[in-house]
Design an enzyme around this catalytic site. Structure first.
Site, short mmCIF file in Angstrom:
data_model
loop_
_atom_site.label_atom_id
_atom_site.label_comp_id
_atom_site.label_asym_id
_atom_site.label_seq_id
_atom_site.Cartn_x
_atom_site.Cartn_y
_atom_site.Cartn_z
N GLU A 225 0.88 -1.17 0.00
CA GLU A 225 0.00 0.00 0.00
C GLU A 225 0.92 1.22 0.00
OE1 GLU A 225 -3.20 -0.11 -0.27
OE2 GLU A 225 -3.62 -2.22 0.14
N CYS A 259 -2.07 9.67 2.38
CA CYS A 259 -1.62 9.03 1.14
C CYS A 259 -2.54 9.33 -0.03
CB CYS A 259 -1.50 7.53 1.33
SG CYS A 259 -3.05 6.75 1.81
P1 NAD Z 1 8.09 4.89 5.04
O1 NAD Z 1 8.09 4.04 3.82
O2 NAD Z 1 9.26 5.74 5.30
O3 NAD Z 1 7.91 3.97 6.35
C1 NAD Z 1 6.85 3.05 6.50
C2 NAD Z 1 7.24 1.98 7.48
O4 NAD Z 1 8.32 1.25 6.92
C3 NAD Z 1 7.70 2.46 8.85
O5 NAD Z 1 7.12 1.65 9.85
C4 NAD Z 1 9.20 2.25 8.82
O6 NAD Z 1 9.73 1.92 10.08
C5 NAD Z 1 9.30 1.04 7.91
N1 NAD Z 1 10.61 0.87 7.27
C6 NAD Z 1 11.59 1.77 7.13
N2 NAD Z 1 12.66 1.20 6.50
C7 NAD Z 1 12.30 -0.08 6.25
C8 NAD Z 1 12.96 -1.18 5.61
N3 NAD Z 1 14.19 -1.07 5.11
N4 NAD Z 1 12.28 -2.35 5.52
C9 NAD Z 1 11.04 -2.47 6.01
N5 NAD Z 1 10.36 -1.47 6.61
C10 NAD Z 1 10.99 -0.29 6.71
O7 NAD Z 1 6.74 5.72 4.97
P2 NAD Z 1 6.23 6.85 5.97
O8 NAD Z 1 7.08 8.05 5.82
O9 NAD Z 1 6.02 6.28 7.31
O10 NAD Z 1 4.78 7.12 5.33
C11 NAD Z 1 4.61 7.95 4.22
C12 NAD Z 1 4.38 7.14 2.95
O11 NAD Z 1 3.39 6.16 3.17
C13 NAD Z 1 3.85 8.02 1.83
O12 NAD Z 1 4.48 7.67 0.64
C14 NAD Z 1 2.38 7.67 1.77
O13 NAD Z 1 1.77 7.86 0.54
C15 NAD Z 1 2.41 6.22 2.13
N6 NAD Z 1 1.13 5.78 2.65
C16 NAD Z 1 0.38 4.93 1.90
C17 NAD Z 1 -0.87 4.54 2.35
C18 NAD Z 1 -1.73 3.59 1.57
O14 NAD Z 1 -2.67 3.07 2.14
N7 NAD Z 1 -1.44 3.34 0.31
C19 NAD Z 1 -1.34 5.01 3.57
C20 NAD Z 1 -0.54 5.88 4.31
C21 NAD Z 1 0.70 6.25 3.84
#
Ligand code: NAD
Length: 481
Positions: A225, A259
Site C-alpha cells: 500500500e 496518502c
Molecule cells: P516509510 O516508507 O518511510 O515507512 C513506513 C514503514 O516502513 C515504517 O514503519 C518504517 O519503520 C518502515 N521501514 C523503514 N525502513 C524499512 C525497511 N528497510 N524495511 C522495512 N520497513 C521499513 O513511509 P512513511 O514516511 O512512514 O509514510 C509515508 C508514505 O506512506 C507516503 O508515501 C504515503 O503515501 C504512504 N502511505 C500509503 C498509504 C496507503 O494506504 N497506500 C497510507 C498511508 C501512507
C-alpha cells in the site's frame, strides 16, 4: 513533535523479541489453524471494546506524536474508520467463511468442487506514521477476521501512539495472537525478512521496493500500500466553489499528510483564478487561523517540515507563484510546526514538488486546455494511488475513468473511497499492489484452497488402461472436438 526516539540498544532488543514472537505465533497458529466464526467475532469485539476504552488516551498520544494532531482529525481519520472496519468484518465473517461452490465437469461426476477460505497463518503488518491507528488496527481486524495471528511493526515516528497501542493490545490479546513492536528502520528491515505467510506494507514506494525484495527471499506474498501523486481534475463546467468543497477536506485533513490527499489539481487554463479564490474561500472558512488552531494538524516532525519548506523554496526559485492561505504568516506558522495550505501556480517539471509525492499542504495547480491534454498529463506519469474527478458531466467522468489508471477513484469527492468498507483498497503499479478492505481483504489474508471431493463411487476406473475400449472412443468423440 516526534522524531525517531528508539536507541540502538532498544532496536537490538526489539529484533530479538521479534524473532521470539514470530516463533510463538507460528506455533500458536499450528495449535489453532482454523478459528471458528464465533472465535473470530469474539476477537474483533474485544478489539473494538479496547479501542473504545482507549479512545481518549489514543487521541492524546496522537496529539503528542504530531505536536498538534487535531482531535477531530484523529477521530475522523484514524479512530472512526477503524471502528467501522471492525464492525464491517464482524458483519461479514460468516458469509466470507462459507466455502464457495464450484461446478464439476461431466467426466468427473459424481463429485463436489468448492473453494475453502483458509487462514494463512502469521501475517506481518508494517505501518507508516500518518494514520497510525487506522493503518495498523484496520489491517489487523481483517487479518483476525480471516483467522490469522498478526504481528504489527509501527513507525518509529509515533512512539506515544505505539506505547498506548502496545498497552491496549497486550491487555486484551496474548502476544502469540497479536503482537506489536516499535523500533527504528533496522527493526523494520529485520521484520520484513521474516517468513510471514503474508506481509502487508503501508508506506513509501521507496521502502516498498526494499520490503518486496526482502520478502522475495522467503517467497512471502506481499500487499504493498504505497503512495504517489494523486491528481484531481476539474472540468470546464462545474461550479467552482462546489468543486473545491468536494476535495478540500481531503487535502487539509491531517494537514495533507494523507496518502490519498489530492497531490495536484488539473484545472482548465481559463479557470485558474476562479479556482484559487474558491480554495481561499473554503480554507479561510474552515481554518480562520492556522498557527493556534487546534483543528489544524501540525507537520509531524522537523524533518518533514524542512522537507516541505525546501520544496516550497525550490519551486519559488524555479518560478512558481506561491499563495499561502489563511491569516497567519508562513514564518510564524512554521515556528509553530505548521504549514498552511499553500497554492502553487506556474509550476514546471524541474520543481521537486512536481516530481515527488508532496504528502503535506502544498497544492500545485496545473493548467490544461483540452481533456486529452489532461489525460495525457496523468498517463505520462506513474499510475497514482487515487484520482479525483470534479464534474457533473457523466461523459467527462466516464472518459476519465476509461482513459486513466489509478488505485481508486472518487467522483465529486476526495479520499472518501477509502472509508467505503465494501470497496477494495490498493494501488496500481508504483502506487502499490494487491488489495485489502472489502471481501478482497478477507481473501488477501486467506488461502483460497480448491477442494475436489469424491464420494463412494469412483467413476475414473472406467477409463483406466488398457486403452482403446469403447469408453475411451466415446470420451474422445465428445471431449476432443
Ligand atoms: P516509510 O516508507 O518511510 O515507512 C513506513 C514503514 O516502513 C515504517 O514503519 C518504517 O519503520 C518502515 N521501514 C523503514 N525502513 C524499512 C525497511 N528497510 N524495511 C522495512 N520497513 C521499513 O513511509 P512513511 O514516511 O512512514 O509514510 C509515508 C508514505 O506512506 C507516503 O508515501 C504515503 O503515501 C504512504 N502511505 C500509503 C498509504 C496507503 O494506504 N497506500 C497510507 C498511508 C501512507
Amino acid at each position: 513533535m516526534a522524531d525517531n526516539k528508539y536507541t540502538l540498544e532498544q532496536d537490538h532488543q526489539l529484533v530479538e523479541s521479534l524473532d521470539q514472537l514470530f516463533e510463538q505465533q507460528k506455533s500458536a497458529f499450528r495449535q489453532q489453524p482454523y478459528p471458528s466464526a464465533e472465535q473470530r467475532i469474539q476477537s474483533l469485539k474485544k478489539l473494538k471494546a479496547a479501542m473504545l476504552a482507549y479512545q481518549d488516551e489514543l487521541v492524546s498520544a496522537l496529539n503528542s506524536d504530531f505536536g498538534c494532531r487535531s482531535a477531530d482529525d484523529s477521530k475522523m481519520g484514524d479512530f472512526m474508520p477503524t471502528l467501522m472496519a471492525i464492525d464491517y468484518s464482524i458483519a461479514h465473517i460468516k458469509k466470507w467463511m462459507k466455502p464457495s461452490k464450484r461446478s464439476v465437469g461431466v467426466l468427473f461426476q459424481p463429485a463436489k468442487a468448492y473453494v475453502m477460505y483458509q487462514p494463512l497463518g502469521v501475517i506481518g503488518i508494517i505501518t507508516p506514521w500518518n494514520y497510525p491507528l487506522y493503518l495498523s488496527i484496520g489491517p489487523l481486524a481483517t487479518a483476525l477476521a480471516a483467522g490469522n495471528t498478526a504481528m504489527i511493526k509501527m513507525s518509529e515516528f509515533t512512539p506515544a501512539t505505539n506505547e498506548v497501542l502496545a498497552k491496549m493490545l497486550s491487555e486484551n490479546f496474548d502476544s502469540s495472537q497479536v503482537a506489536i513492536l516499535g523500533g527504528g528502520p533496522k527493526v523494520a528491515a529485520h521484520f520484513s525478512t521474516k517468513a510471514f505467510d503474508h506481509l502487508l506494507f503501508t508506506g513509501s514506494t521507496r521502502v516498498g521496493k526494499l520490503v518486496m525484495a526482502a520478502a522475495a527471499q522467503n517467497l512471502t506474498p506481499v500487499t504493498l500500500e504505497l503512495g504517489g501523486k494523486s491528481p484531481t481534475i476539474i472540468d470546464e463546467q462545474i461550479d467552482m466553489k462546489d468543486a473545491v468543497s468536494r476535495f478540500i477536506l481531503g487535502k487539509t485533513l491531517n494537514a495533507g499528510q494523507t496518502c490519498v490527499a489530492p497531490d495536484y489539481i488539473l484545472c482548465p487554463s481559463n479557470r485558474i483564478d476562479e479556482l484559487k479564490s474558491a480554495v481561499a474561500h473554503w480554507f479561510n472558512k474552515m481554518y480562520p487561523s492556522v498557527e493556534n488552531n487546534q483543528d489544524y494538524t501540525a507537520i509531524i516532525n522537523d524533518a518533514q517540515l524542512s522537507r516541505l519548506k525546501a520544496w516550497l523554496d525550490d519551486a519559488t526559485e524555479k518560478g512558481a507563484s506561491v499563495t499561502t492561505l489563511g491569516s497567519d504568516s508562513l514564518a510564524s506558522c512554521i515556528t509553530s510546526g505548521k504549514l498552511p495550505l499553500t497554492l502553487l501556480t506556474d509550476v514546471n517539471m524541474d520543481m521537486t514538488v512536481m516530481q515527488e509525492e508532496i504528502f503535506g499542504p502544498l497544492l500545485p495547480i496545473v493548467s490544461y486546455e483540452t481533456v486529452e491534454q489532461a489525460i495525457d498529463y496523468i498517463n505520462d506519469r506513474d499510475r497514482p494511488l487515487a484520482l479525483y474527478v470534479c464534474s457533473q458531466d457523466s461523459q467527462f467522468q466516464q472518459r476519465i475513468l476509461e482513459h486513466t489508471h489509478a488505485g481508486g477513484v472518487c467522483i465529486n469527492d476526495a479520499a472518501m473511497h477509502v472509508a467505503q468498507d465494501d470497496l477494495p483498497f490498493g494501488g496500481v503499479g508504483p502506487s502499490g499492489m494487491g488489495h485489502y478492505h472489502g471481501p478482497e481483504g478477507f481473501k488477501t489474508f486467506s488461502k483460497a484452497k480448491p477442494v475436489f471431493a469424491k464420494g463412494k463411487f469412483n467413476s475414473a476406473t472406467m477409463a483406466f488402461p488398457p486403452y482403446g475400449k469403447l469408453i475411451h472412443k466415446l470420451i474422445y468423440k465428445f471431449f476432443i472436438k
